[in-house]
Design an enzyme around this catalytic site. Structure first.
Site, PDB file in Angstrom:
ATOM      1  N   HIS A 177       0.857  -1.192   0.000  1.00  0.00           N
ATOM      2  CA  HIS A 177       0.000   0.000   0.000  1.00  0.00           C
ATOM      3  C   HIS A 177       0.895   1.245   0.000  1.00  0.00           C
ATOM      4  CE1 HIS A 177      -2.760   3.107   1.323  1.00  0.00           C
ATOM      5  NE2 HIS A 177      -3.732   2.321   0.902  1.00  0.00           N
TER       6      HIS A 177
ATOM      7  N   GLU B  98      -3.754   2.509  -7.082  1.00  0.00           N
ATOM      8  CA  GLU B  98      -4.166   3.583  -6.168  1.00  0.00           C
ATOM      9  C   GLU B  98      -3.264   4.795  -6.373  1.00  0.00           C
ATOM     10  OE1 GLU B  98      -6.569   1.940  -2.664  1.00  0.00           O
ATOM     11  OE2 GLU B  98      -4.472   1.869  -2.083  1.00  0.00           O
TER      12      GLU B  98
ATOM     13  N   GLY C 231      -7.489   9.263   0.111  1.00  0.00           N
ATOM     14  CA  GLY C 231      -7.880  10.059   1.270  1.00  0.00           C
ATOM     15  C   GLY C 231      -8.055  11.542   0.990  1.00  0.00           C
TER      16      GLY C 231
ATOM     17  N   SER D 272     -10.422   7.302  -2.645  1.00  0.00           N
ATOM     18  CA  SER D 272     -11.554   8.218  -2.425  1.00  0.00           C
ATOM     19  C   SER D 272     -12.852   7.784  -3.093  1.00  0.00           C
ATOM     20  CB  SER D 272     -11.199   9.643  -2.880  1.00  0.00           C
ATOM     21  OG  SER D 272     -10.181  10.165  -2.060  1.00  0.00           O
TER      22      SER D 272
ATOM     23  N   GLY E 124     -11.002   2.811   1.512  1.00  0.00           N
ATOM     24  CA  GLY E 124     -10.462   3.190   2.811  1.00  0.00           C
ATOM     25  C   GLY E 124     -11.530   3.785   3.692  1.00  0.00           C
TER      26      GLY E 124
HETATM   27  P1  PGA Z   1      -9.547   6.071   0.688  1.00  0.00           P
HETATM   28  O1  PGA Z   1      -8.344   5.013   0.844  1.00  0.00           O
HETATM   29  O2  PGA Z   1     -10.724   5.320   0.135  1.00  0.00           O
HETATM   30  O3  PGA Z   1      -9.767   6.584   2.076  1.00  0.00           O
HETATM   31  O4  PGA Z   1      -9.069   7.116  -0.256  1.00  0.00           O
HETATM   32  C1  PGA Z   1      -8.128   4.037  -0.127  1.00  0.00           C
HETATM   33  C2  PGA Z   1      -6.882   3.256   0.219  1.00  0.00           C
HETATM   34  O5  PGA Z   1      -5.897   3.884   0.637  1.00  0.00           O
HETATM   35  O6  PGA Z   1      -6.850   2.020   0.122  1.00  0.00           O
END
Ligand code: PGA
Length: 224
Positions: free
Chosen positions: A101, A150, A156, A186, A207
């Site tokens: 990640h 990602e 985030g 997100s 997330g």
């Molecule tokens: P997020 O995180 O949905 O809060 O953007 C996704 C992730 O980091 O796996």
């Protein structure tokens, strides 16, 4: 089949996990979701922090369409590595492991060499790696069957990358022939359909929106 993956990151207490599980089970009983699982349209993968792994795995080990995963796995097999959780420790209890990640690559300096070792260790214990890549520079190792793209700027931030752009970027990756392609960054219930309606996107890594079980299941519902 669409894979809806919850990455809780470093969130929740034991009591909050109990409450999440209770509500999630209620949601699984709602007819459209139950049908989607039975017809293999939807699979949920829950990746809690390590202390809550068994709290989740014990409940869902025999529930169809729901699997448990880790948020990382040690590059070491065993030994003098204080704090590490190895693949053999969770073998049989989890079916998946998120590996590489971007938060681990940046905060804990996980390199391609380390993620390669993590992938090997996971696979050796029949744990399917969900290899996260930030861009075309992150290596996709041999034997990886699930790749989560990602983009860092989307994690985030509320700035999810539009699905068409995700698919354009997909062409730049050296994806193994049969690998499943997951998008993360997100995604909320309001934006999930845009991704899940695309044939080239096999699922979502969620997330913050996975912390609420109702919202999380609502994301899965967008695939129906
Ligand atoms: P997020 O995180 O949905 O809060 O953007 C996704 C992730 O980091 O796996």
């Amino acid at each position: 089949m669409k894979y809806i993956i919850a990455n809780w990151k470093a969130n929740k207490t034991r009591l909050e996990v109990d409450a999440w599980i209770r509500e999630f089970r209620n949601q699984l009983d709602v007819e459209d979701i139950a049908d989607a699982i039975e017809n293999k349209i939807l699979t949920f993968i829950i990746c809690p922090p390590f202390p809550f792994l068994y709290q989740v795995a014990d409940v869902f080990y025999d529930v169809p369409g729901v699997h448990t995963g880790t948020q990382t796995i040690s590059p070491s097999e065993q030994g003098a590595h204080t704090g590490e959780v190895t693949a053999s420790m969770v073998e049989g209890d989890v079916q998946y492991a998120i590996i590489g990640h971007s938060e681990r690559r940046s905060t804990w300096s996980e390199t391609d060499e380390l993620t390669r070792q993590q992938v090997l260790n996971a696979r050796a214990k029949n744990i399917t790696p969900i290899l996260c890549i930030r861009n075309e520079h992150d290596q996709i190792h041999e034997g990886v069957s699930m790749v989560a793209f990602e983009p860092v700027e989307a994690i985030g931030t509320g700035m999810n990358m539009p699905a068409d752009q995700v698919l354009e970027r997909k062409n730049q990756f050296a994806l193994p022939h049969d690998a499943l392609f997951i998008y993360g960054g997100s995604v909320k219930a309001e934006s999930a359909k845009e991704y899940l309606s695309k044939e080239g996107i096999d699922g979502l890594l969620i997330g913050s929106a996975s912390l609420d079980p109702v919202h999380f299941v609502e994301i899965g519902r967008s695939a129906l």
